[in-house]
Design an enzyme around this catalytic site. Structure first.
Site: not given
Length: 240
Positions: A97, A124, A146, A150, A182, A221
């Site tokens: 992370e 990374d 992420d 776009k 999602d 979360r």
């Protein structure tokens, strides 16, 4: 309206920046709490993955007594990584992370729960993936990366042809990949690339196989915020 700041060649988002395109955004937001910050100096050095750019990262050396090796790329706040580590104490859990607040969070989870089977790379995850020897991992997990939704940013997505090929390379025969998103478009994007990756087999037989969470899934979360455009979609692949 003032002009936007021009991107310099050293900027990871600059089109001429060296190395692979960055697949993540900011690396720090709010101020890290003092107790968590202290763990960067005390706990992290004892569980840090060796520099993957300096040589191979062999899971067998990270925890010699482990019977399995798992890799989570982009563990966010670390709730999922910590819970899986607690439930699978015989597996070495390699978590990657770049977001420093996420690293601070997972260090707190590891410290509070006394977990001994977690190893952390605070950068990374692709660097670790590329450094792991062939057929070394039992599981790879990528949860809610992420989306870069776009169209002009799609090329920055973590799951691409190169990453899919590397995952197939490092998984043992019978090893599993779990990819969760999602965002409908990202699910389709990932499915297209994974399905054409040699030796990766999609395990779904019906819609519920990707709509219903696997029995060992840990809700985080982030997932509860429902920031995407669909309920979570679970893509499970096996290395042939």
């Amino acid at each position: 309206m003032p002009a936007s700041r021009p991107k310099k060649p050293g900027d990871p988002l600059h089109p001429r920046a060296s190395g692979p395109l960055r697949s993540f955004g900011r690396i720090k937001s709010r101020t890290i709490k003092p107790l968590q910050a202290a763990l960067f100096g005390t706990l992290l050095p004892t569980i840090a993955v060796p520099d993957p750019k300096a040589g191979p990262v062999d899971p067998r050396l990270l925890m010699p007594e482990a019977t399995e090796a798992w890799l989570e790329i982009g563990f966010g706040g670390g709730e999922h990584l910590a819970e899986q580590a607690a439930k699978n104490p015989n597996a070495v859990m390699i978590g990657c992370e770049p977001f420093l607040n996420g690293v601070a969070s997972v260090l707190r989870h590891i410290d509070d729960r006394g977990l001994k089977n977690v190893r952390i790379h605070a950068d990374d995850g692709r660097d670790v993936l590329n450094a792991i020897p062939d057929a070394s991992l039992d599981r790879v997990m990528i949860l809610f990366p992420d989306p870069w939704h776009k169209v002009r940013h799609n090329k920055r997505r973590l799951l691409n042809e190169e990453t899919a090929a590397q995952i197939a390379r490092v998984l043992k025969p019978g090893g599993r990949l779990r990819f969760v998103t999602d965002w409908k478009d990202y699910a389709g994007w990932a499915l297209e690339r994974l399905n054409r990756t040699p030796d990766l087999v999609w395990l779904a037989n019906e819609a519920d196989d990707w709509r219903i969470a696997p029995a060992d899934h840990v809700v985080t979360r982030y997932e509860e915020k429902k920031l995407g455009d669909t309920a979570p979609l679970f893509l499970e692949f096996e290395r042939a």
